[in-house]
Write a protein that holds these residues in place. Structure first.
Motif, PDB file in Angstrom:
ATOM      1  N   LYS A 105     -33.551  25.489  48.253  1.00  0.00           N
ATOM      2  CA  LYS A 105     -34.819  24.973  48.780  1.00  0.00           C
ATOM      3  C   LYS A 105     -35.549  24.199  47.686  1.00  0.00           C
ATOM      4  O   LYS A 105     -35.419  24.479  46.513  1.00  0.00           O
ATOM      5  CB  LYS A 105     -35.711  26.111  49.267  1.00  0.00           C
ATOM      6  CG  LYS A 105     -35.143  26.880  50.433  1.00  0.00           C
ATOM      7  CD  LYS A 105     -35.230  26.056  51.686  1.00  0.00           C
ATOM      8  CE  LYS A 105     -34.710  26.846  52.867  1.00  0.00           C
ATOM      9  NZ  LYS A 105     -34.861  26.162  54.109  1.00  0.00           N
ATOM     10  N   THR A 106     -36.322  23.202  48.106  1.00  0.00           N
ATOM     11  CA  THR A 106     -37.142  22.443  47.173  1.00  0.00           C
ATOM     12  C   THR A 106     -38.600  22.564  47.565  1.00  0.00           C
ATOM     13  O   THR A 106     -38.926  22.913  48.706  1.00  0.00           O
ATOM     14  CB  THR A 106     -36.742  20.950  47.179  1.00  0.00           C
ATOM     15  OG1 THR A 106     -36.903  20.448  48.500  1.00  0.00           O
ATOM     16  CG2 THR A 106     -35.309  20.760  46.732  1.00  0.00           C
ATOM     17  N   ASP A 107     -39.474  22.261  46.629  1.00  0.00           N
ATOM     18  CA  ASP A 107     -40.906  22.298  46.881  1.00  0.00           C
ATOM     19  C   ASP A 107     -41.267  21.102  47.751  1.00  0.00           C
ATOM     20  O   ASP A 107     -41.178  19.960  47.323  1.00  0.00           O
ATOM     21  CB  ASP A 107     -41.655  22.257  45.548  1.00  0.00           C
ATOM     22  CG  ASP A 107     -43.132  22.523  45.721  1.00  0.00           C
ATOM     23  OD1 ASP A 107     -43.566  22.804  46.853  1.00  0.00           O
ATOM     24  OD2 ASP A 107     -43.852  22.465  44.709  1.00  0.00           O
ATOM     25  N   GLU A 108     -41.664  21.341  49.011  1.00  0.00           N
ATOM     26  CA  GLU A 108     -41.914  20.269  49.974  1.00  0.00           C
ATOM     27  C   GLU A 108     -43.390  19.882  50.085  1.00  0.00           C
ATOM     28  O   GLU A 108     -43.745  19.058  50.913  1.00  0.00           O
ATOM     29  CB  GLU A 108     -41.392  20.685  51.344  1.00  0.00           C
ATOM     30  CG  GLU A 108     -39.899  20.940  51.350  1.00  0.00           C
ATOM     31  CD  GLU A 108     -39.407  21.512  52.664  1.00  0.00           C
ATOM     32  OE1 GLU A 108     -40.225  21.668  53.595  1.00  0.00           O
ATOM     33  OE2 GLU A 108     -38.209  21.807  52.755  1.00  0.00           O
ATOM     34  N   PHE A 109     -44.233  20.464  49.274  1.00  0.00           N
ATOM     35  CA  PHE A 109     -45.652  20.156  49.364  1.00  0.00           C
ATOM     36  C   PHE A 109     -45.944  18.829  48.677  1.00  0.00           C
ATOM     37  O   PHE A 109     -45.366  18.521  47.645  1.00  0.00           O
ATOM     38  CB  PHE A 109     -46.481  21.278  48.747  1.00  0.00           C
ATOM     39  CG  PHE A 109     -46.373  22.560  49.531  1.00  0.00           C
ATOM     40  CD1 PHE A 109     -47.045  22.720  50.722  1.00  0.00           C
ATOM     41  CD2 PHE A 109     -45.575  23.598  49.078  1.00  0.00           C
ATOM     42  CE1 PHE A 109     -46.943  23.883  51.453  1.00  0.00           C
ATOM     43  CE2 PHE A 109     -45.456  24.761  49.799  1.00  0.00           C
ATOM     44  CZ  PHE A 109     -46.149  24.907  50.990  1.00  0.00           C
ATOM     45  N   PRO A 110     -46.867  18.015  49.226  1.00  0.00           N
ATOM     46  CA  PRO A 110     -47.117  16.684  48.671  1.00  0.00           C
ATOM     47  C   PRO A 110     -47.818  16.692  47.312  1.00  0.00           C
ATOM     48  O   PRO A 110     -47.656  15.768  46.544  1.00  0.00           O
ATOM     49  CB  PRO A 110     -47.992  16.011  49.726  1.00  0.00           C
ATOM     50  CG  PRO A 110     -48.607  17.122  50.490  1.00  0.00           C
ATOM     51  CD  PRO A 110     -47.632  18.262  50.440  1.00  0.00           C
ATOM     52  N   HIS A 111     -48.609  17.700  46.997  1.00  0.00           N
ATOM     53  CA  HIS A 111     -49.297  17.726  45.703  1.00  0.00           C
ATOM     54  C   HIS A 111     -49.579  19.166  45.307  1.00  0.00           C
ATOM     55  O   HIS A 111     -49.508  20.082  46.119  1.00  0.00           O
ATOM     56  CB  HIS A 111     -50.589  16.911  45.753  1.00  0.00           C
ATOM     57  CG  HIS A 111     -51.452  17.222  46.943  1.00  0.00           C
ATOM     58  ND1 HIS A 111     -52.258  18.302  47.016  1.00  0.00           N
ATOM     59  CD2 HIS A 111     -51.600  16.566  48.123  1.00  0.00           C
ATOM     60  CE1 HIS A 111     -52.887  18.317  48.177  1.00  0.00           C
ATOM     61  NE2 HIS A 111     -52.490  17.270  48.871  1.00  0.00           N
ATOM     62  N   GLN A 112     -49.907  19.338  44.055  1.00  0.00           N
ATOM     63  CA  GLN A 112     -50.195  20.666  43.527  1.00  0.00           C
ATOM     64  C   GLN A 112     -51.707  20.895  43.526  1.00  0.00           C
ATOM     65  O   GLN A 112     -52.483  19.960  43.421  1.00  0.00           O
ATOM     66  CB  GLN A 112     -49.650  20.796  42.103  1.00  0.00           C
ATOM     67  CG  GLN A 112     -48.152  20.651  42.006  1.00  0.00           C
ATOM     68  CD  GLN A 112     -47.421  21.786  42.697  1.00  0.00           C
ATOM     69  OE1 GLN A 112     -47.824  22.927  42.599  1.00  0.00           O
ATOM     70  NE2 GLN A 112     -46.353  21.468  43.400  1.00  0.00           N
ATOM     71  N   TYR A 113     -52.103  22.129  43.629  1.00  0.00           N
ATOM     72  CA  TYR A 113     -53.511  22.484  43.596  1.00  0.00           C
ATOM     73  C   TYR A 113     -53.809  23.191  42.294  1.00  0.00           C
ATOM     74  O   TYR A 113     -52.978  23.932  41.805  1.00  0.00           O
ATOM     75  CB  TYR A 113     -53.860  23.412  44.763  1.00  0.00           C
ATOM     76  CG  TYR A 113     -53.813  22.716  46.080  1.00  0.00           C
ATOM     77  CD1 TYR A 113     -54.889  21.971  46.523  1.00  0.00           C
ATOM     78  CD2 TYR A 113     -52.692  22.785  46.890  1.00  0.00           C
ATOM     79  CE1 TYR A 113     -54.848  21.324  47.737  1.00  0.00           C
ATOM     80  CE2 TYR A 113     -52.636  22.144  48.101  1.00  0.00           C
ATOM     81  CZ  TYR A 113     -53.726  21.414  48.519  1.00  0.00           C
ATOM     82  OH  TYR A 113     -53.687  20.774  49.721  1.00  0.00           O
TER      83      TYR A 113
ATOM     84  N   ARG B  24     -56.113  19.636  42.285  1.00  0.00           N
ATOM     85  CA  ARG B  24     -55.736  18.260  41.969  1.00  0.00           C
ATOM     86  C   ARG B  24     -56.210  17.856  40.579  1.00  0.00           C
ATOM     87  O   ARG B  24     -55.553  17.104  39.891  1.00  0.00           O
ATOM     88  CB  ARG B  24     -56.311  17.298  42.995  1.00  0.00           C
ATOM     89  CG  ARG B  24     -55.648  17.447  44.342  1.00  0.00           C
ATOM     90  CD  ARG B  24     -56.161  16.435  45.305  1.00  0.00           C
ATOM     91  NE  ARG B  24     -55.542  16.660  46.610  1.00  0.00           N
ATOM     92  CZ  ARG B  24     -55.791  15.932  47.665  1.00  0.00           C
ATOM     93  NH1 ARG B  24     -56.644  14.944  47.596  1.00  0.00           N
ATOM     94  NH2 ARG B  24     -55.191  16.190  48.798  1.00  0.00           N
TER      95      ARG B  24
END
Length: 58
Positions: free
Chosen positions: A38-46, A48
């Motif tokens: 699995k890969t990290d599918e989130f668009p950005h990290q929190y 910002r």
């Protein structure tokens, strides 16, 4: 009187059982890990940015 003794022992056993199981309810320790493949599918990290948030109370 006999029922009171049995009830008290049952309540004590239930209390001791609950106390013994409480550490198991603490959850997983450590950082979360993605499952294999699995890969990290989130668009950005929190968060910002590391700047303090602006708002009504600042």
């Amino acid at each position: 009187m006999r029922r009171r003794g049995i009830f008290g022992r049952l309540m004590l056993a239930a209390l001791l059982g609950a106390l013994a199981l409480m550490p198991a309810a603490c959850g997983k320790k450590g950082a979360p890990v993605l499952p294999p493949g699995k890969t990290d599918e989130f668009p950005h990290q929190y968060p910002r940015s590391t700047e303090p948030q602006q708002g009504v109370f600042n």
